[in-house]
Design an enzyme around this catalytic site. Structure first.
Site, PDB file in Angstrom:
ATOM      1  N   ASN A  14       0.821  -1.221   0.000  1.00  0.00           N
ATOM      2  CA  ASN A  14       0.000   0.000   0.000  1.00  0.00           C
ATOM      3  C   ASN A  14       0.852   1.267   0.000  1.00  0.00           C
ATOM      4  O   ASN A  14       0.621   2.179  -0.791  1.00  0.00           O
ATOM      5  CB  ASN A  14      -0.929   0.009   1.218  1.00  0.00           C
ATOM      6  CG  ASN A  14      -2.112  -0.924   1.016  1.00  0.00           C
ATOM      7  OD1 ASN A  14      -2.475  -1.262  -0.104  1.00  0.00           O
ATOM      8  ND2 ASN A  14      -2.723  -1.352   2.113  1.00  0.00           N
ATOM      9  N   ARG A  86       0.002  -3.158  10.795  1.00  0.00           N
ATOM     10  CA  ARG A  86      -0.848  -3.522  11.938  1.00  0.00           C
ATOM     11  C   ARG A  86      -2.254  -3.912  11.501  1.00  0.00           C
ATOM     12  O   ARG A  86      -2.750  -3.444  10.496  1.00  0.00           O
ATOM     13  CB  ARG A  86      -1.011  -2.312  12.867  1.00  0.00           C
ATOM     14  CG  ARG A  86       0.169  -2.026  13.685  1.00  0.00           C
ATOM     15  CD  ARG A  86      -0.224  -1.122  14.824  1.00  0.00           C
ATOM     16  NE  ARG A  86      -0.284   0.284  14.446  1.00  0.00           N
ATOM     17  CZ  ARG A  86      -0.749   1.239  15.248  1.00  0.00           C
ATOM     18  NH1 ARG A  86      -1.230   0.922  16.448  1.00  0.00           N
ATOM     19  NH2 ARG A  86      -0.739   2.495  14.879  1.00  0.00           N
ATOM     20  N   ARG A  92       2.278  -1.277  17.348  1.00  0.00           N
ATOM     21  CA  ARG A  92       3.389  -1.361  16.389  1.00  0.00           C
ATOM     22  C   ARG A  92       4.431  -2.349  16.894  1.00  0.00           C
ATOM     23  O   ARG A  92       5.037  -3.076  16.122  1.00  0.00           O
ATOM     24  CB  ARG A  92       4.014   0.018  16.186  1.00  0.00           C
ATOM     25  CG  ARG A  92       3.075   1.029  15.551  1.00  0.00           C
ATOM     26  CD  ARG A  92       3.722   2.378  15.439  1.00  0.00           C
ATOM     27  NE  ARG A  92       2.841   3.383  14.849  1.00  0.00           N
ATOM     28  CZ  ARG A  92       2.013   4.164  15.546  1.00  0.00           C
ATOM     29  NH1 ARG A  92       1.934   4.054  16.862  1.00  0.00           N
ATOM     30  NH2 ARG A  92       1.244   5.038  14.941  1.00  0.00           N
ATOM     31  N   SER A 123       9.079   0.852   7.807  1.00  0.00           N
ATOM     32  CA  SER A 123       8.533  -0.352   8.445  1.00  0.00           C
ATOM     33  C   SER A 123       8.502  -0.210   9.968  1.00  0.00           C
ATOM     34  O   SER A 123       9.405   0.366  10.573  1.00  0.00           O
ATOM     35  CB  SER A 123       9.404  -1.572   8.084  1.00  0.00           C
ATOM     36  OG  SER A 123       9.666  -1.605   6.705  1.00  0.00           O
ATOM     37  N   ARG A 155      -0.360  14.847  11.412  1.00  0.00           N
ATOM     38  CA  ARG A 155      -1.622  14.527  12.089  1.00  0.00           C
ATOM     39  C   ARG A 155      -1.935  15.577  13.160  1.00  0.00           C
ATOM     40  O   ARG A 155      -3.058  16.073  13.255  1.00  0.00           O
ATOM     41  CB  ARG A 155      -1.518  13.133  12.727  1.00  0.00           C
ATOM     42  CG  ARG A 155      -1.531  12.040  11.680  1.00  0.00           C
ATOM     43  CD  ARG A 155      -1.281  10.653  12.256  1.00  0.00           C
ATOM     44  NE  ARG A 155      -1.477   9.655  11.199  1.00  0.00           N
ATOM     45  CZ  ARG A 155      -0.954   8.434  11.199  1.00  0.00           C
ATOM     46  NH1 ARG A 155      -0.183   8.052  12.206  1.00  0.00           N
ATOM     47  NH2 ARG A 155      -1.187   7.600  10.213  1.00  0.00           N
ATOM     48  N   HIS A 179       7.963   6.465  17.642  1.00  0.00           N
ATOM     49  CA  HIS A 179       6.708   6.369  16.886  1.00  0.00           C
ATOM     50  C   HIS A 179       5.793   5.362  17.575  1.00  0.00           C
ATOM     51  O   HIS A 179       5.531   4.282  17.092  1.00  0.00           O
ATOM     52  CB  HIS A 179       7.039   5.917  15.454  1.00  0.00           C
ATOM     53  CG  HIS A 179       5.853   5.908  14.542  1.00  0.00           C
ATOM     54  ND1 HIS A 179       4.991   6.964  14.417  1.00  0.00           N
ATOM     55  CD2 HIS A 179       5.402   4.959  13.685  1.00  0.00           C
ATOM     56  CE1 HIS A 179       4.060   6.655  13.527  1.00  0.00           C
ATOM     57  NE2 HIS A 179       4.289   5.441  13.080  1.00  0.00           N
TER      58      HIS A 179
HETATM   59  N1  LIG Z   1       6.575   4.790   9.963  1.00  0.00           N
HETATM   60  C1  LIG Z   1       5.297   5.089   9.823  1.00  0.00           C
HETATM   61  O1  LIG Z   1       4.871   6.187  10.152  1.00  0.00           O
HETATM   62  C2  LIG Z   1       4.358   4.064   9.249  1.00  0.00           C
HETATM   63  C3  LIG Z   1       3.054   4.432   8.856  1.00  0.00           C
HETATM   64  C4  LIG Z   1       2.228   3.454   8.297  1.00  0.00           C
HETATM   65  C5  LIG Z   1       2.689   2.152   8.129  1.00  0.00           C
HETATM   66  N2  LIG Z   1       3.960   1.843   8.531  1.00  0.00           N
HETATM   67  C6  LIG Z   1       4.522   0.495   8.357  1.00  0.00           C
HETATM   68  O2  LIG Z   1       4.976   0.342   7.017  1.00  0.00           O
HETATM   69  C7  LIG Z   1       5.009  -1.049   6.680  1.00  0.00           C
HETATM   70  C8  LIG Z   1       4.364  -1.269   5.325  1.00  0.00           C
HETATM   71  O3  LIG Z   1       2.982  -0.932   5.356  1.00  0.00           O
HETATM   72  P1  LIG Z   1       2.052  -1.213   4.072  1.00  0.00           P
HETATM   73  O4  LIG Z   1       0.699  -0.723   4.437  1.00  0.00           O
HETATM   74  O5  LIG Z   1       2.698  -0.746   2.828  1.00  0.00           O
HETATM   75  O6  LIG Z   1       2.059  -2.819   4.076  1.00  0.00           O
HETATM   76  P2  LIG Z   1       1.725  -3.815   2.843  1.00  0.00           P
HETATM   77  O7  LIG Z   1       1.451  -5.148   3.441  1.00  0.00           O
HETATM   78  O8  LIG Z   1       0.694  -3.214   1.960  1.00  0.00           O
HETATM   79  O9  LIG Z   1       3.112  -3.856   2.019  1.00  0.00           O
HETATM   80  C9  LIG Z   1       4.274  -4.391   2.552  1.00  0.00           C
HETATM   81  C10 LIG Z   1       4.983  -5.126   1.431  1.00  0.00           C
HETATM   82  O10 LIG Z   1       6.281  -5.556   1.910  1.00  0.00           O
HETATM   83  C11 LIG Z   1       6.583  -6.742   1.190  1.00  0.00           C
HETATM   84  N3  LIG Z   1       7.690  -7.486   1.773  1.00  0.00           N
HETATM   85  C12 LIG Z   1       7.692  -8.363   2.806  1.00  0.00           C
HETATM   86  N4  LIG Z   1       8.940  -8.860   3.003  1.00  0.00           N
HETATM   87  C13 LIG Z   1       9.754  -8.278   2.085  1.00  0.00           C
HETATM   88  C14 LIG Z   1      11.125  -8.372   1.781  1.00  0.00           C
HETATM   89  N5  LIG Z   1      11.950  -9.172   2.490  1.00  0.00           N
HETATM   90  N6  LIG Z   1      11.609  -7.627   0.776  1.00  0.00           N
HETATM   91  C15 LIG Z   1      10.812  -6.806   0.060  1.00  0.00           C
HETATM   92  N7  LIG Z   1       9.481  -6.678   0.302  1.00  0.00           N
HETATM   93  C16 LIG Z   1       8.959  -7.400   1.302  1.00  0.00           C
HETATM   94  C17 LIG Z   1       5.259  -7.498   1.219  1.00  0.00           C
HETATM   95  O11 LIG Z   1       5.227  -8.563   0.261  1.00  0.00           O
HETATM   96  C18 LIG Z   1       4.261  -6.388   0.943  1.00  0.00           C
HETATM   97  O12 LIG Z   1       3.961  -6.260  -0.436  1.00  0.00           O
HETATM   98  C19 LIG Z   1       4.341  -1.767   7.853  1.00  0.00           C
HETATM   99  O13 LIG Z   1       5.316  -2.309   8.713  1.00  0.00           O
HETATM  100  C20 LIG Z   1       3.566  -0.656   8.543  1.00  0.00           C
HETATM  101  O14 LIG Z   1       3.346  -0.922   9.924  1.00  0.00           O
HETATM  102  C21 LIG Z   1       4.786   2.775   9.082  1.00  0.00           C
END
Ligand SMILES: NC(=O)c1ccc[n+]([C@@H]2O[C@H](COP(=O)([O-])OP(=O)(O)OC[C@H]3O[C@@H](n4cnc5c(N)ncnc54)[C@H](O)[C@@H]3O)[C@@H](O)[C@H]2O)c1
Length: 312
Positions: A14, A86, A92, A123, A155, A179
Site C-alpha cells: 500500500n 498492523r 506497532r 517499516s 496529524r 513512533h
Molecule cells: N513509519 C510510519 O509512520 C508508518 C506508517 C504506516 C505504516 N507503517 C509500516 O509500514 C510497513 C508497510 O505498510 P504497508 O501498508 O505498505 O504494508 P503492505 O502489506 O501493503 O506492504 C508491505 C509489502 O512488503 C513486502 N515485503 C515483505 N517482506 C519483504 C522483503 N523481504 N523484501 C521486500 N518486500 C517485502 C510485502 O510482500 C508487501 O507487499 C508496515 O510495517 C507498517 O506498519 C509505518
C-alpha cells in the site's frame, strides 16, 4: 539524462504503490518497485499501471517492478516499507517478531547492492527497525533515517487546524520521540503563523488533540483494518525530496543520537536538517521539563524494543 535519479522502493504494498505514484508524478527520478519473488508480478503490474498513468498525467519516469536486488543497484534513495502492517488491536511493537527478519534481509541486500543510497525506513516498529538497519549495514549515521515524525506532526497539525478553525497551511507543530503511543507532541513549539496555538485552543481541547495524535495511526487501523498509506508515503517523499534537492529542510525524523537530548546509540524522532548529506544536523531545541519527561518515557519504550531485537 545523465543526472536522472533512481529511487528504490522496497515493498510494493500500500505505501510502496503510493510512494511510486508520488515519486513519478513529481519526476524525482526513475522508480524500481521491489517486492519478494512471490509478489514480483504484483509489483510489475503496479509499475506498468503507473507508467501508463504517466501518459495521462504527463510525467516522465521509468517505473519497473522487480524481485531482483541487482535491479536496485545505483539507487540514490531507498525507501523501505517491507514488512507487515498492523491489524486492529495490534500495537506497532507487536510487529517486531515478523518484521525483524525482514529488515535484516533487506539491510543485508541493501548493504551489498545499494551502499551509497540515502535510506528512509518506514517499516514498524519504526525506531527499532531503523536501528536494526544501521546495525546490520554499519552505514554512516547520516545516511539513514526513519520516517514517523513528519507523519505524526502532520496529524497533529491537522487536528490543531480543525480545532482552531484556521488553514492547515498556517499551522506549525512537531512531534518528537518514538513512533508509539507515548510520542511527544511539542506544545511549546506549536504556532499558527507564529502565534502560539494555546491562544486559539483551550487546555482541555489541546489535551484531547494530543491524545488523538498519539493514537492517530490506530484510529485509521481501526477504521480500515490496515495501516494508513497516503500520508505516510507523502511524508517519506518530503524527506526524499529534501535529500535529492539539497533542500536543508528541518523535519522531525528518527535520527541516530550520540548524546543529543541526552540519549546515545538510539534512533528516535528529533528535529533534523536533511540535505544532500542526508541527515546533516540534529537540532536541539529547548524543551519544558514536562516535555523532557515525556521524551524520557518515549525513549524507554523505544529502547525496550531495541533490546528485544538485540536478543533475537
Ligand atoms: N513509519 C510510519 O509512520 C508508518 C506508517 C504506516 C505504516 N507503517 C509500516 O509500514 C510497513 C508497510 O505498510 P504497508 O501498508 O505498505 O504494508 P503492505 O502489506 O501493503 O506492504 C508491505 C509489502 O512488503 C513486502 N515485503 C515483505 N517482506 C519483504 C522483503 N523481504 N523484501 C521486500 N518486500 C517485502 C510485502 O510482500 C508487501 O507487499 C508496515 O510495517 C507498517 O506498519 C509505518
Amino acid at each position: 539524462m545523465a543526472n536522472r535519479k533512481k529511487i528504490g522502493l522496497i515493498g510494493a504494498g500500500n505505501i510502496g504503490g503510493e510512494l511510486a505514484r508520488l515519486c513519478a508524478n513529481a519526476e524525482l527520478g526513475d522508480v524500481v518497485l521491489f517486492d519478494i519473488p512471490a509478489k514480483e508480478n504484483f509489483a510489475k503490474g503496479k509499475a506498468l499501471d503507473l507508467e501508463q498513468n504517466s501518459s495521462v498525467l504527463g510525467y516522465d519516469a521509468k517505473i519497473t517492478g522487480s524481485s531482483n536486488w541487482a535491479d536496485l543497484e545505483g539507487s540514490d534513495v531507498l525507501i523501505i516499507t517491507a514488512g507487515i502492517p498492523r491489524k486492529p488491536g495490534q500495537s506497532r511493537d507487536d510487529l517486531v517478531a515478523v518484521n525483524l527478519p525482514i529488515i535484516r534481509d533487506v539491510a543485508n541486500n541493501a548493504k551489498k547492492h545499494c551502499p551509497d543510497a540515502f535510506v528512509i525506513v518506514i517499516s514498524n516498529p519504526l525506531d527499532a527497525m531503523v536501528y536494526e538497519y544501521k546495525r546490520v549495514t554499519g552505514c554512516p549515521k547520516g545516511k539513514v533515517a526513519g520516517m514517523a515524525g513528519v507523519l505524526d506532526s502532520a496529524r497533529f497539525q491537522l487536528f490543531l487546524a480543525r480545532e482552531a478553525g484556521v488553514s492547515i497551511k498556517d499551522v506549525r507543530a512537531m512531534v518528537l520521540g518514538g513512533h508509539g503511543d507515548d510520542m511527544v507532541p511539542v506544545l511549546s513549539m506549536c504556532t499558527i503563523n507564529g502565534v502560539p496555538a494555546t491562544h486559539f485552543i483551550k487546555a482541555d481541547r489541546m489535551q484531547a488533540i494530543i491524545d488523538r495524535t498519539r493514537k492517530g495511526g490506530g484510529e485509521i487501523v481501526n477504521l480500515m483494518g490496515t495501516s494508513a498509506y497516503y500520508a505516510p508515503a507523502s511524508s517519506a517523499v518530503a524527506m526524499a525530496e529534501a535529500y535529492l534537492g539539497d533542500q536543508k529542510r528541518l523535519l522531525a525524523c528518527a535520527a541516530y543520537l550520540e548524546g543529543e537530548y541526552g540519549y546515545k546509540d538510539l534512533f528516535m524522532g528529533v528535529p533534523a536538517v536533511i540535505g544532500k548529506g542526508g541527515v546533516e544536523k540534529i537540532v536541539e531545541i529547548p524543551l519544558t521539563s514536562e516535555e523532557k519527561g515525556m521524551l524520557e518515557k518515549s525513549a524507554k519504550s523505544v529502547q525496550s524494543v531495541v533490546d528485544v531485537c538485540k536478543k533475537s
